[in-house]
Motif scaffolding. Structure first.
Motif, PDB file in Angstrom:
ATOM      1  N   VAL A 253      70.088  24.154  56.034  1.00  0.00           N
ATOM      2  CA  VAL A 253      69.126  24.221  54.929  1.00  0.00           C
ATOM      3  C   VAL A 253      68.988  25.642  54.398  1.00  0.00           C
ATOM      4  N   ALA A 254      69.221  26.630  55.246  1.00  0.00           N
ATOM      5  CA  ALA A 254      69.149  28.026  54.783  1.00  0.00           C
ATOM      6  C   ALA A 254      70.257  28.294  53.767  1.00  0.00           C
TER       7      ALA A 254
ATOM      8  N   VAL B 134      65.295  34.219  53.043  1.00  0.00           N
ATOM      9  CA  VAL B 134      64.948  33.145  53.980  1.00  0.00           C
ATOM     10  C   VAL B 134      64.138  33.707  55.146  1.00  0.00           C
ATOM     11  N   SER B 135      62.827  33.603  55.048  1.00  0.00           N
ATOM     12  CA  SER B 135      61.942  34.075  56.113  1.00  0.00           C
ATOM     13  C   SER B 135      61.731  32.960  57.128  1.00  0.00           C
ATOM     14  N   ASP B 136      61.207  33.315  58.296  1.00  0.00           N
ATOM     15  CA  ASP B 136      60.856  32.293  59.293  1.00  0.00           C
ATOM     16  C   ASP B 136      59.819  31.329  58.716  1.00  0.00           C
ATOM     17  N   GLU B 137      58.903  31.885  57.950  1.00  0.00           N
ATOM     18  CA  GLU B 137      57.850  31.055  57.342  1.00  0.00           C
ATOM     19  C   GLU B 137      58.464  30.002  56.416  1.00  0.00           C
ATOM     20  N   LEU B 138      59.434  30.444  55.621  1.00  0.00           N
ATOM     21  CA  LEU B 138      60.124  29.498  54.734  1.00  0.00           C
ATOM     22  C   LEU B 138      60.859  28.440  55.552  1.00  0.00           C
ATOM     23  N   LEU B 139      61.549  28.884  56.598  1.00  0.00           N
ATOM     24  CA  LEU B 139      62.311  27.929  57.414  1.00  0.00           C
ATOM     25  C   LEU B 139      61.376  26.886  58.037  1.00  0.00           C
ATOM     26  N   LEU B 140      60.202  27.342  58.472  1.00  0.00           N
ATOM     27  CA  LEU B 140      59.237  26.394  59.046  1.00  0.00           C
ATOM     28  C   LEU B 140      58.802  25.380  57.991  1.00  0.00           C
ATOM     29  N   SER B 141      58.589  25.862  56.787  1.00  0.00           N
ATOM     30  CA  SER B 141      58.190  24.955  55.707  1.00  0.00           C
ATOM     31  C   SER B 141      59.313  23.960  55.397  1.00  0.00           C
TER      32      SER B 141
END
Lengths: 326, 363
Positions: free
Chosen positions: B228-229, B31-38
């Motif tokens: 969601v993570a 779970v990257s920040d980029e994924l979380l933003l998406s």
């Protein structure tokens, strides 16, 4: 050519299609090593493997549901329900999904599955093993309902059902499974769906039947012939969609019609046929249309089943009554 | 120990983010920040859509609609863990997942607006359509997964069901078959606390719904469905496991239905408003926003831009939906069978003859 019983013809048709189409697979209870309780799938697991002849857990609704999922993804599942008394849990999946998946997705997903089941009374079976529920399925838009009346028709119609791009309920008359043998070519040739067969030509009256009732109906035709009454016998074969044109052509010729079925009378499929005749061939009729059906009773335990199943005498009596006054 | 002692498996709730948006354990590497933003954008799209759909229904421009308000993390997180080639077998409240899978908002509106063309997805063409008869979709997921396993296709099926649906025999039968056949399928239970007016406690006496897997030999996990993570990472692992031939998993996601069951329902008849207020403090979008702002990767400006973007997307979808003319009466017949049997051709003719001469647009 081989002399085959109806259940052997079913077995040959399944084997034939599995050999030429690897997307066909069989699922059901006790169909593997046991070959099915009637042996319809005898030897098929040994030949095609456990992945394509699948013994399922004992859950008919689930069997129909996984068949829908398999069919939607391009397999052609043939699901066996052990007896029609256990077919009712499948109705949810058949009416809500199998019959309408194509329509609901505008053809994106389809449901080329066959739901097979032994069907009808007459073999001294236990309770809940003798039902004739074809009218329930015939009321579901999007389905086909097919009922063979002989080994050759079982072979050819089951092949056609497996090759059909839409769901088919295929009801196999239990009391015909081993009643007689017939020459069946086992040549992979299917018979047409959605078409009645004229099994015997005649000019005085039209007898319409399907499945096991073709036995009593043809026997009645022979008996009536000895009385000088020349009847035509139509094997409906595909209950839904109904080939009403063949029936109407015959009724327009004979002017008389007797419809015979093993299911209870009220709202049985005979009512649909009688209504079509009333709408479209009334003025060809020389006598009222008659139905010879099971009584509107629960199918009895086997000591009374012969009194439940319409008999040769009942059929002949009905024909004589429509011949009166002519 | 007597016969009155109940034995329940110990199933812990997987969670990374607290309701305040604070990490309670380290984020998993997946779970990257980029994924979380998406994921955040996807959840916001879903919520914006829901608001508009309800407004359309209230003004007579859409049929009955089932909002996913408060449950966005379940659908979005699970769908994001799927590969495009995988297959979704949804229930009827899973448009959050379906949007991630590529279903357009216009398609969703067409479906709820009474038009079968809404289920003719332009993307994810193998995904099943919405499933209204509760729990019947679970067997489809198992059958589809069986097909993939038989053909050795690298595809996994993810299916959704509600808490009430797990009380249905169809759920249990299919789950049982998946356990026997080790089919590549992930069962996500969207436990939103309510089956229309029936609370979770009246659906089942078990402590968790995840443990329903235990009885059929299928691993059962429980996640905080508003994190969601946690949803994403848990479903991702279950999808990987299924892909690797290790069989099915049941994942119970604990969330809450903040809205009515559908627009035809009035939850104030049976639900304590204090409970709903408490649940608003646990909802998934504010939770993730607090975390992202705390990490410095989100701001009021980016929020405003996203809101604007979502609104524009929704409005475009509404325009496309409203511009879609109703199908002709032939549409009732054209997809009934591969070829309409001659027996029904006269009925199609009758429908043509009696069709209203001028059809109105949607709404």
């Amino acid at each position: 050519m081989a002399e085959l019983s109806l259940v052997e013809a079913v077995n040959r048709a399944l084997a034939c299609e599995m050999a030429i189409d690897e997307s066909v697979l069989l699922i059901g209870e006790d169909i593997g090593a046991n070959g099915g309780v009637f042996r319809a799938t005898n030897g098929l697991q040994a030949r095609f493997g456990k992945d394509r002849v699948v013994d399922t857990p004992l859950a008919e609704g689930g069997i129909a549901g996984v068949a829908v999922g398999m069919a939607a993804m391009g397999l052609k599942p043939v699901a066996e329900i052990q007896f029609t008394g256990f077919i009712y849990p499948t109705i949810d999946q058949m009416i809500n999904h199998a019959s309408r998946l194509r329509n609901r997705t505008r053809g994106r997903l389809t449901c080329p599955m066959v739901l097979r089941s032994p069907y009808g009374a007459g073999i001294h079976a236990p309770e809940h093993h003798s039902e004739s529920p074809e009218a329930l399925f015939a009321h579901m838009p999007g389905l086909r309902v097919v009922i063979p009346s002989s080994p050759a028709r079982a072979y050819g119609l089951l092949l056609a059902a497996m090759r059909d791009p839409d769901p088919v309920v295929f009801l196999e008359p239990t009391r015909l499974y081993r009643l007689f043998k017939q020459e069946v070519a086992d040549d992979g040739e299917s018979l047409p769906l959605d078409a009645c067969f004229v099994s015997r030509e005649g000019k005085d009256a039209t007898l319409v039947a399907w499945g096991a009732m073709m036995q009593e109906t043809l026997a009645a035709a022979d008996a009536l012939e000895r009385e000088g009454v020349d009847v035509e016998v139509i094997d409906v074969a595909t209950i839904k969609p109904l080939d009403v044109e063949t029936i109407l052509r015959s009724v327009e010729k004979t002017g008389r019609c007797v419809i015979i079925h093993e299911a209870p009378r009220t709202a049985g499929f005979g009512a649909e046929i009688a209504a079509e005749i009333a709408e479209r061939a009334l003025f060809s009729l020389l006598a009222p249309v008659k139905r010879v059906a099971a009584y509107d009773v629960v199918v009895p335990l086997y000591r009374l089943e012969r009194q439940y199943i319409p008999s040769l005498d009942r059929i002949a009596d009905a024909v004589r009554s429509v011949m009166e006054g002519s | 120990m007597g016969i009155h002692t109940s034995v329940e498996p110990d199933i812990a709730t997987i969670r990374f983010l607290t309701p305040e948006g604070v990490l309670c354990r380290p984020m998993p590497p997946s779970v990257s920040d980029e994924l979380l933003l998406s994921l955040y954008r996807s959840m916001t799209r879903t919520r914006t859509f829901d608001g508009k759909a309800i407004a359309l229904q209230r003004t007579g421009q859409l049929g009955t609609f089932a909002s996913a308000l408060g449950q966005e993390a379940v659908g979005v997180g699970a769908a994001a863990a799927m590969a495009a080639r995988d297959v979704l077998a949804p229930s009827y409240r899973d448009h959050g997942a379906q949007f991630v899978r590529g279903m357009s908002m216009a398609e969703c509106l067409l479906y709820w607006g009474g038009d079968e063309r809404g289920s003719d997805f332009a993307h994810s063409r193998l995904d099943f359509p919405n499933c209204v008869p509760v729990a019947t979709q679970i067997a489809h997921a198992v059958g589809a997964a069986y097909a993939f396993k038989l053909r050795r296709e690298d595809r996994v099926v993810v299916t959704f069901i509600g808490d009430g649906g797990t009380a249905n025999g169809g759920f249990y039968e299919a789950l049982n078959m998946a356990g026997v056949w080790k089919t590549p399928v992930v069962f996500v239970i969207n436990n939103n606390g309510w089956a229309i007016s029936t609370p979770r406690a009246l659906e089942c006496a078990a402590t968790t719904l995840a443990q329903k897997g235990v009885a059929v030999g299928v691993e059962g996990l429980q996640v905080d469905g508003n994190d969601v993570a946690a949803v994403y990472d848990t479903v991702r692992q279950a999808v990987d496991k299924a892909r690797g031939g290790q069989g099915p998993t049941v994942i119970e996601a604990l969330t809450y239905r903040l809205g009515d069951h559908t627009t035809a329902d009035d939850a104030t008849r049976y639900r304590d408003p204090d409970q709903v207020r408490r649940e608003w403090s646990r909802e998934p979008i504010a939770r993730l926003r607090a975390y992202l702002i705390g990490k410095g990767v989100w701001s009021a400006d980016s929020e405003a831009a996203l809101q604007q973007q979502c609104l524009e997307e929704v409005n475009q979808a509404v325009s496309a939906y409203q511009a879609t003319q109703p199908a002709s009466s032939d549409a009732m017949f054209d997809y009934l069978y591969a070829t309409l049997p001659p027996a029904y051709v006269p009925q199609r003719e009758i429908a043509r003859r009696f069709a209203p001469s001028a059809g109105g647009g949607h709404g």
